[in-house]
Design a protein around this motif. Structure first.
Motif, PDB file in Angstrom:
ATOM      1  N   PRO A   1      -5.800  14.247   2.143  1.00  4.80           N
ATOM      2  CA  PRO A   1      -4.999  13.610   3.198  1.00  4.80           C
ATOM      3  C   PRO A   1      -5.755  12.457   3.856  1.00  4.80           C
ATOM      4  N   SER A   2      -5.032  11.637   4.604  1.00  6.94           N
ATOM      5  CA  SER A   2      -5.616  10.458   5.244  1.00  6.94           C
ATOM      6  C   SER A   2      -6.801  10.843   6.129  1.00  6.94           C
ATOM      7  N   ALA A   3      -7.827   9.998   6.079  1.00  9.30           N
ATOM      8  CA  ALA A   3      -9.022  10.159   6.930  1.00  9.30           C
ATOM      9  C   ALA A   3      -9.725  11.500   6.698  1.00  9.30           C
TER      10      ALA A   3
ATOM     11  N   LYS B   1       0.822  -1.207   0.000  1.00  9.54           N
ATOM     12  CA  LYS B   1       0.000   0.000   0.000  1.00  9.54           C
ATOM     13  C   LYS B   1       0.859   1.261   0.000  1.00  9.54           C
ATOM     14  N   LYS B   2       1.108   1.818   1.177  1.00  9.24           N
ATOM     15  CA  LYS B   2       1.790   3.118   1.230  1.00  9.24           C
ATOM     16  C   LYS B   2       3.265   2.996   0.834  1.00  9.24           C
ATOM     17  N   CYS B   3       3.918   1.916   1.326  1.00 12.07           N
ATOM     18  CA  CYS B   3       5.363   1.803   1.113  1.00 12.07           C
ATOM     19  C   CYS B   3       5.694   1.612  -0.364  1.00 12.07           C
TER      20      CYS B   3
ATOM     21  N   ASP C   1     -10.280   3.981  -3.791  1.00 15.17           N
ATOM     22  CA  ASP C   1     -10.530   4.948  -2.712  1.00 15.17           C
ATOM     23  C   ASP C   1      -9.255   5.521  -2.112  1.00 15.17           C
ATOM     24  N   ASP C   2      -8.070   5.095  -2.601  1.00 16.49           N
ATOM     25  CA  ASP C   2      -6.872   5.552  -1.883  1.00 16.49           C
ATOM     26  C   ASP C   2      -5.678   5.880  -2.777  1.00 16.49           C
ATOM     27  N   ILE C   3      -5.488   5.072  -3.829  1.00 13.12           N
ATOM     28  CA  ILE C   3      -4.261   5.234  -4.619  1.00 13.12           C
ATOM     29  C   ILE C   3      -4.598   5.182  -6.112  1.00 13.12           C
TER      30      ILE C   3
ATOM     31  N   GLY D   1     -12.169  11.614   4.207  1.00 13.31           N
ATOM     32  CA  GLY D   1     -13.404  11.285   3.492  1.00 13.31           C
ATOM     33  C   GLY D   1     -13.214  10.787   2.065  1.00 13.31           C
ATOM     34  N   LYS D   2     -12.016  10.294   1.712  1.00  8.56           N
ATOM     35  CA  LYS D   2     -11.817   9.789   0.343  1.00  8.56           C
ATOM     36  C   LYS D   2     -12.757   8.618   0.049  1.00  8.56           C
ATOM     37  N   THR D   3     -12.848   7.698   1.036  1.00  6.44           N
ATOM     38  CA  THR D   3     -13.676   6.511   0.796  1.00  6.44           C
ATOM     39  C   THR D   3     -15.143   6.922   0.633  1.00  6.44           C
TER      40      THR D   3
ATOM     41  N   GLU E   1      -0.074   8.361  -7.103  1.00  3.71           N
ATOM     42  CA  GLU E   1      -0.671   9.400  -6.253  1.00  3.71           C
ATOM     43  C   GLU E   1      -1.603   8.859  -5.182  1.00  3.71           C
ATOM     44  N   HIS E   2      -1.701   9.623  -4.094  1.00 10.40           N
ATOM     45  CA  HIS E   2      -2.605   9.296  -2.978  1.00 10.40           C
ATOM     46  C   HIS E   2      -3.997   9.820  -3.353  1.00 10.40           C
ATOM     47  N   MET E   3      -4.614   9.144  -4.315  1.00 16.10           N
ATOM     48  CA  MET E   3      -5.863   9.662  -4.888  1.00 16.10           C
ATOM     49  C   MET E   3      -6.928   8.577  -5.009  1.00 16.10           C
TER      50      MET E   3
END
Ligand code: OXD
Ligand code: MN
Length: 597
Positions: A260-262, A218-220, A285-287, A264-266, A238-240
């Motif tokens: 940014p994290s948390a 995921k992030k790494c 929902d995240d990347i 409301g992207k999801t 991207e974190h999108m």
């Protein structure tokens, strides 16, 4: 040890780490449902998992982490490049050789008494030109089960692991078991290291079993290592979120959005529209990984196959599609357990259950001080269970992106929505995202921090070079083919501290205005910060918002914005003279436009 597959490079790497970590045994994951079920049963036996009531939530598990291992640890996250300048001022850096020495001693014997799992996985659809493979070694069966939900993994992926062209991901909870030791419910080590070596495409993660620290795809990988690869190869990692908006005529456009994290992207990715005829479907929902197609447009894939979403606040009212996605085959970590063997968290239902076991394994009743669920408690669910997945979500070619959104959590200053003048100005808008800090990472809650492109914790190289990369992407194709860029803020408050905007399903009103801007069908007015919706082009008069609050949603307060420019200037100065001139120009132009407001 003699680990043997068709890939000599993989064999050598695994054998070397077997010798270093000294596990009792090794298991090459095939990714099958049987394997998942066996590991989940093992986790039930060791007390890590509790199986939820089969009638309420089939094939699902409840898990409590160690109370000290509940979020990403940004201060323990490192980017190790030969030259410190390549990691930049926003990342922790250590010399790669020094770090390897440190890690080698930590990993020495760290898997004693445990099984070493080898997980071949793909970020992105198998065989897609946008996808990339990795292999994660871990001693945590919880991580294997989570990786099964979050990535394409196992036997099928082995065919795509070619030579040395895979990202090497090594993970250990850092708790060897000596002969006769009973394993803890959740093992981790006080000392944590989440370390990236972008130049050799490898990740070493020690001491944590939670989320982005441990699910290395995921992030790494999909953000830190991939952003480095994307810079070298001319694409974007991207974190999108990625979503599709369809209008009443059946026309569809794809949006990507960095928050940014948390923030409301999801919820946004799975939005239930409140405007008849307008519809949203989910791709991710995240990347987002985006590459240029032959037609010169940017195409995006969601590299993941699951959602690792923040549970508190999620309900049938706020995100019905997430609630439907998690009805079965899911893992819940650090939420509360009901007496009926189901899960609960703050905000899930209006009526609080009479009695629960909270995330700290304490008896909980309404009115007690302790929270039922940790604010960063999560559900891990397969994306294919989401009822509104876009039919193209697994298309190896990706989906064409028309819009890029940038947003943060801002009580003040930033209007509900505005549009960038062009790509360069849009890059500037990405670079100036600031947001109030949430529980997704350790640290002080609510504090405003600059989080450019929502990538502050996730950029695998110098952020100033990243800004330059975004500027250069804008030159690789015809300006008309580039996505249009917008800033949004759902979180502005009035003077009494009340949110001005209802958010959730009503965010479709903003997406509709943006959709129509792409087709030149919606009116806008030029302002010092960008194009604002022409009054009435974005319908809000039928909402329960006072006329005063309505004006406030779009109000540009000159003093607040001048303060914002001072804060941006200070943030930019941390990059010294590496900050691109074009961004300095944009900041100067903004100040000039504000001065005549
Ligand atoms: C996440 C995060 O888990 O951004 O997605 O922290
Ligand atoms: Mn995220």
């Amino acid at each position: 040890m003699n680990f043997s597959t068709n890939n000599a490079h993989l064999n050598q790497w695994v054998n070397q780490l077997f010798d270093l970590c000294k596990p009792d045994s090794i298991h090459l994951c095939d990714g099958s449902d049987d394997e998942y079920n066996i590991l989940a049963s093992l986790l039930v036996k060791t007390g890590t998992f509790i199986k939820l009531n089969e009638d309420k939530r089939p094939n699902s598990y409840y898990c409590q982490s160690d109370p000290t291992d509940v979020a990403r640890v940004e201060d323990r996250t490192f980017i190790c490049t030969d030259n410190p300048e390549d990691a930049g001022p926003t990342n922790n850096w250590m010399n790669p050789d020094e770090m390897k020495t440190k890690l080698t001693s930590l990993f020495n014997g760290c898997m004693k008494g445990r099984t070493m799992y080898v997980i071949p996985f793909s970020m992105g659809p198998l065989g897609s030109k946008i996808s990339y493979t990795g292999v994660q070694i871990t001693d945590s069966p919880y991580v294997v089960c989570s990786m099964k939900i979050m990535t394409r993994m196992g036997k099928e992926v082995m065919k795509f692991i070619e030579g040395s062209k895979f990202v090497k991901c090594l993970h250990s909870v850092g708790k060897p078991l000596n002969h006769g030791d009973k394993d803890a419910k959740w093992s981790c080590n006080e000392e944590k290291y989440i370390v990236h070596f972008p130049e050799e495409k490898s990740i070493w993660s020690f001491g944590s079993g939670y989320g982005g620290n441990a699910l290395l795809g995921k992030k790494c990988f999909a953000l830190r290592i991939a952003s480095y690869l994307a810079k070298k190869e001319g694409w974007l990692a991207e974190h999108m979120l990625i979503l599709a908006v369809t209008n009443p005529k059946g026309e569809k456009k794809y949006f990507a959005g960095a928050f940014p994290s948390a923030c409301g992207k999801t919820n946004l990715a799975m939005l239930t529209s409140t405007i008849p005829g307008w519809n949203v479907e989910t791709v991710g929902d995240d990347i987002a990984w985006m590459k240029f197609g032959d037609d010169g447009r940017l195409y995006a894939v969601n590299p993941e196959t699951g959602f690792f979403g923040v549970a508190p606040g999620t309900s049938i009212d706020t995100n019905p599609n997430a609630m439907l996605s998690m009805r079965q085959n899911s893992i819940f970590t650090n939420v509360a357990l009901t007496q009926g063997g189901d899960v609960w968290w703050e905000g899930m239902t209006k009526q609080e259950p009479d009695e629960l076991i909270n995330w700290l394994n304490h008896k909980w009743m309404p009115g007690v001080k302790e929270r039922a669920a940790h604010p960063n408690s999560r559900y891990t669910v397969p994306a294919k269970q989401c009822p509104v997945m876009d039919p193209e979500w697994e298309n190896p070619a990706g989906v064409p992106i028309s819009v890029i959104l940038f947003g943060g959590r801002r009580e003040k200053t930033i209007p509900l929505v505005y549009e960038a003048f062009n790509w360069q100005h849009g890059t500037f808008l990405g670079s100036i995202i600031a947001s109030e800090k949430t529980a997704a990472a350790d640290g002080e809650l609510g504090k405003l921090r600059h989080d450019p492109f929502a990538m502050l914790p996730f950029c695998g190289y110098n952020m100033a070079d990243y800004f330059n990369h975004w500027l250069s992407i804008g030159k690789l194709t015809d300006a008309k083919k580039l996505p249009k860029i917008f800033s949004v803020n759902w979180f502005r408050k009035n003077s009494e501290g009340k949110y001005l905007w209802p958010g959730f399903g009503d965010n479709i009103r903003v997406l509709k205005w943006i959709f129509e801007r792409i087709d030149d069908d919606a009116a806008a007015v030029e302002s010092p910060i960008g194009y604002l919706p022409y009054p009435k082009a974005l319908k809000v008069d039928d909402l329960d918002i006072s006329p005063q609050d309505r004006d406030e949603l779009f109000y540009i307060d000159k003093n607040e914005w001048l303060n914002e420019t001072i804060s941006i200037e200070r943030f930019y100065s941390t990059f010294g003279n590496k900050i691109p001139n074009q961004l300095i120009e944009e900041l100067g132009a903004l100040k000039n436009r504000l001065s005549i407001l």
